[in-house]
Scaffold this motif. Sequence first.
Motif, PDB file in Angstrom:
ATOM      1  N   VAL A  25      -4.133  -5.319  15.742  1.00  0.00           N
ATOM      2  CA  VAL A  25      -4.248  -3.947  15.248  1.00  0.00           C
ATOM      3  C   VAL A  25      -3.796  -3.854  13.795  1.00  0.00           C
ATOM      4  CG1 VAL A  25      -3.532  -1.555  15.622  1.00  0.00           C
ATOM      5  CG2 VAL A  25      -3.876  -3.072  17.573  1.00  0.00           C
ATOM      6  N   ASN A  26      -2.729  -4.557  13.454  1.00  0.00           N
ATOM      7  CA  ASN A  26      -2.158  -4.449  12.112  1.00  0.00           C
ATOM      8  C   ASN A  26      -2.979  -5.121  11.028  1.00  0.00           C
ATOM      9  OD1 ASN A  26      -0.013  -3.007  13.110  1.00  0.00           O
ATOM     10  ND2 ASN A  26       1.438  -4.705  13.084  1.00  0.00           N
ATOM     11  N   ILE A  27      -3.759  -6.118  11.391  1.00  0.00           N
ATOM     12  CA  ILE A  27      -4.379  -6.956  10.365  1.00  0.00           C
ATOM     13  C   ILE A  27      -5.318  -6.174   9.453  1.00  0.00           C
ATOM     14  CG2 ILE A  27      -6.357  -7.735  11.767  1.00  0.00           C
ATOM     15  CD1 ILE A  27      -5.861 -10.547  10.440  1.00  0.00           C
ATOM     16  N   MET A  28      -5.986  -5.161   9.979  1.00  0.00           N
ATOM     17  CA  MET A  28      -6.870  -4.373   9.115  1.00  0.00           C
ATOM     18  C   MET A  28      -6.079  -3.613   8.056  1.00  0.00           C
ATOM     19  SD  MET A  28     -10.110  -4.760   9.671  1.00  0.00           S
ATOM     20  CE  MET A  28     -10.879  -3.266   9.026  1.00  0.00           C
ATOM     21  N   ALA A  29      -4.846  -3.240   8.363  1.00  0.00           N
ATOM     22  CA  ALA A  29      -4.012  -2.539   7.387  1.00  0.00           C
ATOM     23  C   ALA A  29      -3.399  -3.504   6.379  1.00  0.00           C
ATOM     24  CB  ALA A  29      -2.911  -1.752   8.102  1.00  0.00           C
ATOM     25  N   PHE A  30      -3.385  -4.798   6.682  1.00  0.00           N
ATOM     26  CA  PHE A  30      -2.998  -5.800   5.694  1.00  0.00           C
ATOM     27  C   PHE A  30      -4.168  -6.100   4.755  1.00  0.00           C
ATOM     28  CE2 PHE A  30       0.184  -7.160   8.961  1.00  0.00           C
ATOM     29  CZ  PHE A  30       1.310  -7.077   8.166  1.00  0.00           C
ATOM     30  N   ALA A  31      -5.371  -6.112   5.300  1.00  0.00           N
ATOM     31  CA  ALA A  31      -6.535  -6.612   4.576  1.00  0.00           C
ATOM     32  C   ALA A  31      -7.337  -5.537   3.856  1.00  0.00           C
ATOM     33  CB  ALA A  31      -7.456  -7.365   5.543  1.00  0.00           C
ATOM     34  N   LEU A 115       8.731  -3.617   0.005  1.00  0.00           N
ATOM     35  CA  LEU A 115       8.397  -4.810  -0.771  1.00  0.00           C
ATOM     36  C   LEU A 115       7.302  -5.677  -0.172  1.00  0.00           C
ATOM     37  CD1 LEU A 115      11.964  -5.986  -1.875  1.00  0.00           C
ATOM     38  CD2 LEU A 115      10.365  -4.503  -3.085  1.00  0.00           C
ATOM     39  N   ILE A 116       7.014  -5.513   1.124  1.00  0.00           N
ATOM     40  CA  ILE A 116       6.039  -6.411   1.757  1.00  0.00           C
ATOM     41  C   ILE A 116       4.850  -5.651   2.329  1.00  0.00           C
ATOM     42  CG2 ILE A 116       5.693  -8.209   3.493  1.00  0.00           C
ATOM     43  CD1 ILE A 116       8.696  -8.814   3.297  1.00  0.00           C
ATOM     44  N   TRP A 117       5.112  -4.701   3.249  1.00  0.00           N
ATOM     45  CA  TRP A 117       3.992  -4.020   3.898  1.00  0.00           C
ATOM     46  C   TRP A 117       4.370  -2.609   4.302  1.00  0.00           C
ATOM     47  CZ3 TRP A 117       2.704  -3.605   9.531  1.00  0.00           C
ATOM     48  CH2 TRP A 117       1.413  -3.076   9.721  1.00  0.00           C
ATOM     49  N   PHE A 118       3.545  -1.654   3.908  1.00  0.00           N
ATOM     50  CA  PHE A 118       3.840  -0.240   4.132  1.00  0.00           C
ATOM     51  C   PHE A 118       3.875   0.150   5.613  1.00  0.00           C
ATOM     52  CE2 PHE A 118      -0.788  -0.513   3.946  1.00  0.00           C
ATOM     53  CZ  PHE A 118      -1.173   0.248   5.051  1.00  0.00           C
ATOM     54  N   GLY A 119       3.244  -0.643   6.484  1.00  0.00           N
ATOM     55  CA  GLY A 119       3.133  -0.278   7.891  1.00  0.00           C
ATOM     56  C   GLY A 119       4.351  -0.617   8.721  1.00  0.00           C
ATOM     57  N   ASP A 120       5.475  -0.934   8.088  1.00  0.00           N
ATOM     58  CA  ASP A 120       6.703  -1.287   8.803  1.00  0.00           C
ATOM     59  C   ASP A 120       7.046  -0.271   9.891  1.00  0.00           C
ATOM     60  OD1 ASP A 120       9.564  -2.434   9.029  1.00  0.00           O
ATOM     61  OD2 ASP A 120       9.867  -0.314   8.553  1.00  0.00           O
ATOM     62  N   ILE A 121       7.500  -0.792  11.037  1.00  0.00           N
ATOM     63  CA  ILE A 121       7.907   0.089  12.139  1.00  0.00           C
ATOM     64  C   ILE A 121       9.404  -0.021  12.435  1.00  0.00           C
ATOM     65  CG2 ILE A 121       7.624  -1.506  14.098  1.00  0.00           C
ATOM     66  CD1 ILE A 121       6.118   0.834  15.505  1.00  0.00           C
ATOM     67  N   LEU A 122      10.107  -0.917  11.737  1.00  0.00           N
ATOM     68  CA  LEU A 122      11.521  -1.152  12.016  1.00  0.00           C
ATOM     69  C   LEU A 122      12.380   0.052  11.645  1.00  0.00           C
ATOM     70  CD1 LEU A 122      11.800  -4.834  10.727  1.00  0.00           C
ATOM     71  CD2 LEU A 122      11.294  -4.040  13.046  1.00  0.00           C
ATOM     72  N   LEU A 123      12.106   0.649  10.491  1.00  0.00           N
ATOM     73  CA  LEU A 123      12.859   1.831  10.076  1.00  0.00           C
ATOM     74  C   LEU A 123      12.661   2.965  11.076  1.00  0.00           C
ATOM     75  CD1 LEU A 123      14.578   3.330   7.973  1.00  0.00           C
ATOM     76  CD2 LEU A 123      12.450   3.912   6.774  1.00  0.00           C
ATOM     77  N   PHE A 124      11.440   3.130  11.532  1.00  0.00           N
ATOM     78  CA  PHE A 124      11.137   4.165  12.517  1.00  0.00           C
ATOM     79  C   PHE A 124      11.875   3.912  13.823  1.00  0.00           C
ATOM     80  CE2 PHE A 124       8.424   5.469  16.114  1.00  0.00           C
ATOM     81  CZ  PHE A 124       8.401   6.848  15.899  1.00  0.00           C
ATOM     82  N   ILE A 204       2.777  -0.574  -6.206  1.00  0.00           N
ATOM     83  CA  ILE A 204       2.598   0.878  -6.362  1.00  0.00           C
ATOM     84  C   ILE A 204       1.759   1.433  -5.218  1.00  0.00           C
ATOM     85  CG2 ILE A 204       1.498   2.670  -7.775  1.00  0.00           C
ATOM     86  CD1 ILE A 204       2.355   1.064 -10.242  1.00  0.00           C
ATOM     87  N   GLU A 205       0.652   0.772  -4.909  1.00  0.00           N
ATOM     88  CA  GLU A 205      -0.193   1.236  -3.806  1.00  0.00           C
ATOM     89  C   GLU A 205       0.539   1.135  -2.475  1.00  0.00           C
ATOM     90  OE1 GLU A 205      -3.021   2.808  -3.884  1.00  0.00           O
ATOM     91  OE2 GLU A 205      -3.013   2.699  -6.078  1.00  0.00           O
ATOM     92  N   ASN A 206       1.320   0.064  -2.312  1.00  0.00           N
ATOM     93  CA  ASN A 206       2.094  -0.095  -1.078  1.00  0.00           C
ATOM     94  C   ASN A 206       3.114   1.041  -0.936  1.00  0.00           C
ATOM     95  OD1 ASN A 206       2.909  -2.037   1.237  1.00  0.00           O
ATOM     96  ND2 ASN A 206       4.847  -1.604   0.228  1.00  0.00           N
ATOM     97  N   LYS A 208       2.911   4.100  -2.223  1.00  0.00           N
ATOM     98  CA  LYS A 208       2.200   5.342  -1.908  1.00  0.00           C
ATOM     99  C   LYS A 208       1.897   5.422  -0.411  1.00  0.00           C
ATOM    100  CE  LYS A 208      -0.288   5.714  -6.331  1.00  0.00           C
ATOM    101  NZ  LYS A 208      -1.655   5.646  -6.933  1.00  0.00           N
ATOM    102  N   ALA A 209       1.338   4.330   0.123  1.00  0.00           N
ATOM    103  CA  ALA A 209       0.986   4.320   1.547  1.00  0.00           C
ATOM    104  C   ALA A 209       2.235   4.384   2.416  1.00  0.00           C
ATOM    105  CB  ALA A 209       0.166   3.074   1.870  1.00  0.00           C
ATOM    106  N   TRP A 210       3.316   3.698   1.985  1.00  0.00           N
ATOM    107  CA  TRP A 210       4.564   3.701   2.749  1.00  0.00           C
ATOM    108  C   TRP A 210       5.120   5.117   2.879  1.00  0.00           C
ATOM    109  CZ3 TRP A 210       9.657   5.039   1.538  1.00  0.00           C
ATOM    110  CH2 TRP A 210      10.636   4.632   2.453  1.00  0.00           C
ATOM    111  N   LEU A 211       5.108   5.866   1.789  1.00  0.00           N
ATOM    112  CA  LEU A 211       5.625   7.233   1.827  1.00  0.00           C
ATOM    113  C   LEU A 211       4.820   8.100   2.794  1.00  0.00           C
ATOM    114  CD1 LEU A 211       6.337   7.813  -1.981  1.00  0.00           C
ATOM    115  CD2 LEU A 211       8.033   7.718  -0.133  1.00  0.00           C
ATOM    116  N   ILE A 212       3.505   7.981   2.741  1.00  0.00           N
ATOM    117  CA  ILE A 212       2.650   8.789   3.620  1.00  0.00           C
ATOM    118  C   ILE A 212       2.860   8.400   5.080  1.00  0.00           C
ATOM    119  CG2 ILE A 212       0.258   9.315   4.246  1.00  0.00           C
ATOM    120  CD1 ILE A 212      -0.464   8.870   1.288  1.00  0.00           C
ATOM    121  N   VAL A 213       2.824   7.091   5.351  1.00  0.00           N
ATOM    122  CA  VAL A 213       2.935   6.618   6.735  1.00  0.00           C
ATOM    123  C   VAL A 213       4.311   6.923   7.319  1.00  0.00           C
ATOM    124  CG1 VAL A 213       2.992   4.543   8.171  1.00  0.00           C
ATOM    125  CG2 VAL A 213       1.165   4.842   6.491  1.00  0.00           C
TER     126      VAL A 213
END
Length: 399
Positions: A25-31, A115-124, A204-206, A208-213
């Motif tokens: 599921v996550n790979i599309m959000a990486f690519a 720093l790596i990927w905006f889709g992190d779920i650990l903080l949540f 920068i793009e990461n 932006k997406a991190w804040l929204i997600v």
Amino acid sequence: MTVADNRLISLDSLRGLAVLGILVVNIMAFAWPMTVAMDATAGPFAIDGMLSGNDRLFYWVEQTFFVDRFRNLFTLLFGVSLFLVGGERTDKDRGRLLRRRLGWLAVFGLVHGLLIWFGDILLFYAFCGLFAMLARSLSGRILIIIGGGITAALGFCQLGFGLLLPMLPPEFSASMSGEQTADVFGSVTDIIAAYQSGLVGALIENLKAWLIVQLSSLMIMPFSSIPIMLLGMGLFKVGFFHGRVRAWIYWALIAVTAVALAARGWAVHVESLVPPVEMPSRGLDEATAGLSVLITIGYAALVIMVPVMFRWLAPVGQMAFTTYLCQSLIMAFAFYAPFGPKLFGTVPPGQMWTWIIGCWIAQIVFAHVWMRFFRWGPLEWVWRCLTYGRKLEIRKSLP
């Protein structure tokens, strides 16, 4: 020996299944930009908003067997871990230990997400854990009633909405097809160019997406995720993960899951053959999405009832934290790190299996080798040392 020291192979196998399955599921959000990850028909590989060939096959497999299944499994198991680490609320020492553990999880999540990927779920998870941990002294039955009841209610709402959708005005159905996603995340072409421009553009793009997600997740998802954590905690307390529930219940869950997957698979298939607004399944694709947690529990029942088929996943589950974060490092290197091949925005869905299976094989082999010599995965060890405030011995004792 505490409950936390007595490892359950079924839990380790389930963690391994969850951490490997979530990559699909996550790979599309990486690519790809988040717009495409949320709605594959927004990608340049889609023709007139339609997927074809291997791209459509990947979409069908992902939507039928993977979407929400393994995130929910992670969430159930996270609820279990809150009890295993924190114990009963009367145990103040373990309660403090659990709070420190969640605090460091939030730190890992911030670093990972920024720093790596905006889709992190650990903080949540760290945020939700602060609330779910308050219920860990409730009985298993009460936890199942509360967590399962809220989860079932939300599932029925989604199921009802899906069946109602074909009766609503066409304009509303069109708005539900994901056409407005780009308004939130920006132009697909511009985001791809920014990621491929170098480190600064990608960060920068990461961000932006991190804040929204993260903001949207923290405002909406706790209402569904915390009940699932409570449900997982309750299932553990009544012995579900130990295999102590009556056998017919496990097999009934597996049978219901098979029926739900068949219905979901048919609905996703017929919907993928036409533009979204036509809805040939009459909303069954949306309705079956409401059965996600039930299907997840059916997956767990299968692992528990046929353990020999999944025991090889146990070492991966024992280092699921390391595996999850290393997936991000591998995918970041492949798709947008400035020192990697920078494939972001170039790999269509149908070609994702090469990356997924390659990552799976590497991580399974690494986990089996590592866990032969060490008690915990490398990042699990760091997390434990930070939680306990001292260096722990990581090597296994020689016989």
